[in-house]
Design a protein around this motif. Structure first.
Motif, PDB file in Angstrom:
ATOM      1  N   PRO A 278       0.405  -1.612  -0.149  1.00  0.00           N
ATOM      2  CA  PRO A 278      -0.122   0.465  -0.206  1.00  0.00           C
ATOM      3  C   PRO A 278       1.045   0.877  -0.132  1.00  0.00           C
ATOM      4  N   LEU A 279       2.235   1.151   1.039  1.00  0.00           N
ATOM      5  CA  LEU A 279       3.103   2.652   0.710  1.00  0.00           C
ATOM      6  C   LEU A 279       3.191   3.063  -0.660  1.00  0.00           C
ATOM      7  N   LEU A 280       3.605   2.182  -1.892  1.00  0.00           N
ATOM      8  CA  LEU A 280       3.888   2.061  -3.359  1.00  0.00           C
ATOM      9  C   LEU A 280       2.875   3.037  -4.207  1.00  0.00           C
ATOM     10  N   ASP A 281       1.473   2.882  -3.595  1.00  0.00           N
ATOM     11  CA  ASP A 281      -0.226   3.022  -4.289  1.00  0.00           C
ATOM     12  C   ASP A 281       0.403   2.757  -5.582  1.00  0.00           C
ATOM     13  N   LEU A 282       0.624   1.098  -5.943  1.00  0.00           N
ATOM     14  CA  LEU A 282      -0.304   1.064  -6.923  1.00  0.00           C
ATOM     15  C   LEU A 282      -0.637   0.836  -7.970  1.00  0.00           C
ATOM     16  N   GLU A 283      -1.432   0.577  -8.742  1.00  0.00           N
ATOM     17  CA  GLU A 283      -2.018  -0.007  -9.614  1.00  0.00           C
ATOM     18  C   GLU A 283      -2.744  -1.028  -9.295  1.00  0.00           C
ATOM     19  N   CYS A 284      -2.391  -1.537  -8.507  1.00  0.00           N
ATOM     20  CA  CYS A 284      -2.692  -3.261  -8.253  1.00  0.00           C
ATOM     21  C   CYS A 284      -4.221  -3.383  -7.620  1.00  0.00           C
ATOM     22  N   ASP A 285      -4.385  -4.734  -7.612  1.00  0.00           N
ATOM     23  CA  ASP A 285      -5.903  -5.065  -7.566  1.00  0.00           C
ATOM     24  C   ASP A 285      -5.538  -7.035  -7.305  1.00  0.00           C
ATOM     25  N   LEU A 286      -5.074  -6.953  -5.912  1.00  0.00           N
ATOM     26  CA  LEU A 286      -4.490  -8.432  -5.640  1.00  0.00           C
ATOM     27  C   LEU A 286      -4.783  -9.180  -4.458  1.00  0.00           C
ATOM     28  N   PRO A 287      -5.197 -10.854  -5.060  1.00  0.00           N
ATOM     29  CA  PRO A 287      -6.401 -11.529  -3.832  1.00  0.00           C
ATOM     30  C   PRO A 287      -4.715 -12.415  -3.048  1.00  0.00           C
ATOM     31  N   THR A 288      -4.215 -11.615  -1.961  1.00  0.00           N
ATOM     32  CA  THR A 288      -3.130 -11.556  -1.719  1.00  0.00           C
ATOM     33  C   THR A 288      -3.307 -12.611  -0.195  1.00  0.00           C
ATOM     34  N   GLY A 289      -4.138 -12.838  -0.182  1.00  0.00           N
ATOM     35  CA  GLY A 289      -4.856 -14.070   1.167  1.00  0.00           C
ATOM     36  C   GLY A 289      -3.683 -15.527   0.952  1.00  0.00           C
ATOM     37  N   ILE A 290      -3.008 -15.363  -0.632  1.00  0.00           N
ATOM     38  CA  ILE A 290      -3.326 -16.857  -0.979  1.00  0.00           C
ATOM     39  C   ILE A 290      -1.624 -17.061  -0.880  1.00  0.00           C
ATOM     40  N   PHE A 291      -0.697 -15.940  -0.467  1.00  0.00           N
ATOM     41  CA  PHE A 291       0.937 -15.650   0.401  1.00  0.00           C
ATOM     42  C   PHE A 291       0.774 -16.002   2.075  1.00  0.00           C
ATOM     43  N   LEU A 292      -0.267 -15.534   2.567  1.00  0.00           N
ATOM     44  CA  LEU A 292      -0.511 -15.047   4.087  1.00  0.00           C
ATOM     45  C   LEU A 292      -1.022 -16.959   4.268  1.00  0.00           C
ATOM     46  N   SER A 293      -2.227 -17.650   3.084  1.00  0.00           N
ATOM     47  CA  SER A 293      -1.654 -19.090   3.693  1.00  0.00           C
ATOM     48  C   SER A 293      -1.319 -20.097   3.570  1.00  0.00           C
ATOM     49  N   ALA A 294      -0.236 -19.896   3.120  1.00  0.00           N
ATOM     50  CA  ALA A 294       1.456 -19.935   2.902  1.00  0.00           C
ATOM     51  C   ALA A 294       2.049 -19.944   3.892  1.00  0.00           C
ATOM     52  N   VAL A 295       1.898 -19.298   5.336  1.00  0.00           N
ATOM     53  CA  VAL A 295       3.171 -18.641   6.069  1.00  0.00           C
ATOM     54  C   VAL A 295       2.511 -20.306   7.441  1.00  0.00           C
ATOM     55  N   THR A 296       0.988 -21.107   6.931  1.00  0.00           N
ATOM     56  CA  THR A 296       0.766 -21.883   7.538  1.00  0.00           C
ATOM     57  C   THR A 296       1.877 -23.234   7.167  1.00  0.00           C
ATOM     58  N   LEU A 297       1.894 -22.898   6.645  1.00  0.00           N
ATOM     59  CA  LEU A 297       2.980 -24.458   6.222  1.00  0.00           C
ATOM     60  C   LEU A 297       4.178 -24.801   6.519  1.00  0.00           C
ATOM     61  N   TYR A 298       4.681 -23.156   7.351  1.00  0.00           N
ATOM     62  CA  TYR A 298       6.725 -23.332   7.900  1.00  0.00           C
ATOM     63  C   TYR A 298       6.945 -23.976   8.856  1.00  0.00           C
TER      64      TYR A 298
END
Length: 358
Positions: A278-298
């Motif tokens: 968000p700090l970059l304020d790019l024109e993005c529209d991303l379902p970033t939850g898929i990255f967060l879910s990978a945290v559980t694999l650690y």
């Protein structure tokens, strides 16, 4: 790359849920094996490090359990993101689910804090063994308190600074309706929008990012500092130890090296992407939850690393597996013997009956 079709986002939600389920079951399986072998299989005395080898997987299972129950998701849009859940397990209120999302974020911080404690223990075990007294007896509670403190600081920061306000609702409402077919009245969660409509920084929200950055900086600095000095001077320091202890320290060092690379990819990088985008304020529209879910694999990956590299675990696993197979074989032989005896008695009885009728 923006995902403009609602079904694209719903697909990613399902993928995130599948990853969360995979993370839970793999974490529960491998962490349970690690804890079981540590408590009952491994004969070597690891000292107080044994408690860290037990505690860390248990925290991992707890973290994966929250992920499985609430399915927290993340959506990033331009200068904002929202961490939310539409799940209502056990008929919980929206407020209660929001509180658990804060707890989920806090347990993540406790996980990385406990990882840095493991590095500190290994560093002192090699370079200043007298300081290991801080891990013995009641002093071990210091490190539990350390992890809980940073967990509380992270979780409270997320819950307090990222409360969904009217501006965040107006900023994300339309996108949430289009992409996820859901409204803010139906979700529980927290949100951050970095800039207002005039381009000014929304400092109250940004305090959450600064808080998370400070915590990650502390933990990652400890990890990197300990790892670098162990890499530079370990060979010299362990020469005075016995061959057995020397090999053990080297095995744990290899474990810790992998425990730098793996969490960098699975723990730190996904979260850094989400909070700094968000700090970059790019024109993005991303379902970033898929990255967060990978945290559980650690936690599962961490357990696999320990059991694969530390030879004591491989020996303990082989010994216990052999005993289990021997017991299973003995039981099968007993069953076959009993069945054979039963068939023999039955055959003898039938013959006797036939002779009597004759």
């Amino acid at each position: 790359m923006p995902f403009n079709k609602p079904q694209s986002f719903l697909h990613y939600v399902r993928y995130a849920q599948l990853v969360a389920q995979l993370g839970f079951f793999s974490t529960a399986f491998f962490c349970f094996i690690l804890v079981f072998l540590t408590m009952f299989g491994v004969k070597r005395n690891f000292g107080s490090y044994k408690y860290l080898l037990i505690l860390f997987p248990m925290v991992g299972i707890f973290f994966a359990s929250i992920e499985l129950i609430f399915y927290p998701n993340v959506y990033s849009n331009n200068a904002g993101y929202i961490l939310f859940s539409t799940s209502r397990p056990f008929n919980m209120s929206q407020y209660a689910v929001t509180w658990f999302i804060g707890l989920y974020a806090g347990v993540y911080s406790s996980t990385i804090s406990m990882l840095s404690v493991q590095f500190l223990y290994r560093y002192w075990a090699v370079f200043d063994e007298t300081k290991l007294r801080f891990f013995k007896g009641w002093r071990f509670l210091i490190w539990i308190a350390y992890s809980i403190y940073f967990g509380f600081q992270w979780g409270f920061g997320v819950y307090y600074f990222d409360k969904i306000d009217d501006y965040a609702k107006n900023y994300l409402r339309l996108e949430m309706m289009q992409k996820y077919s859901t409204d803010f009245s139906e979700i529980a969660g927290v949100a951050l929008v970095a800039y207002d409509k005039d381009g000014n920084i929304r400092w109250f929200n940004i305090c959450c990012t600064l808080n998370m950055t400070a915590i990650m900086l502390v933990q990652y600095s400890i990890i990197i500092y300990c790892a670098i000095w162990m890499y530079i001077e370990m060979d010299e320091k362990v020469q005075m130890l016995s061959l057995s202890l020397r090999n053990l320290h080297k095995q744990f060092f290899k474990t810790l090296i992998l425990q730098i690379v793996t969490p960098t990819i699975t723990l730190f990088s996904p979260v850094m992407l989400i909070i700094y985008l968000p700090l970059l304020d790019l024109e993005c529209d991303l379902p970033t939850g898929i990255f967060l879910s990978a945290v559980t694999l650690y936690p599962a990956m961490d357990a696999i690393i320990v059991m694969y590299i530390v030879s004591d675990y491989k020996k303990a696993a082989k010994t216990m597996l052999k005993k289990a197979l021997d017991r299973a074989s003995a039981w099968l032989n007993t069953v076959e013997t009993d069945q054979s005896s039963t068939r023999t008695r039955s055959t003898a009885t039938n013959r006797s009956a036939a002779l009597n009728r004759s």
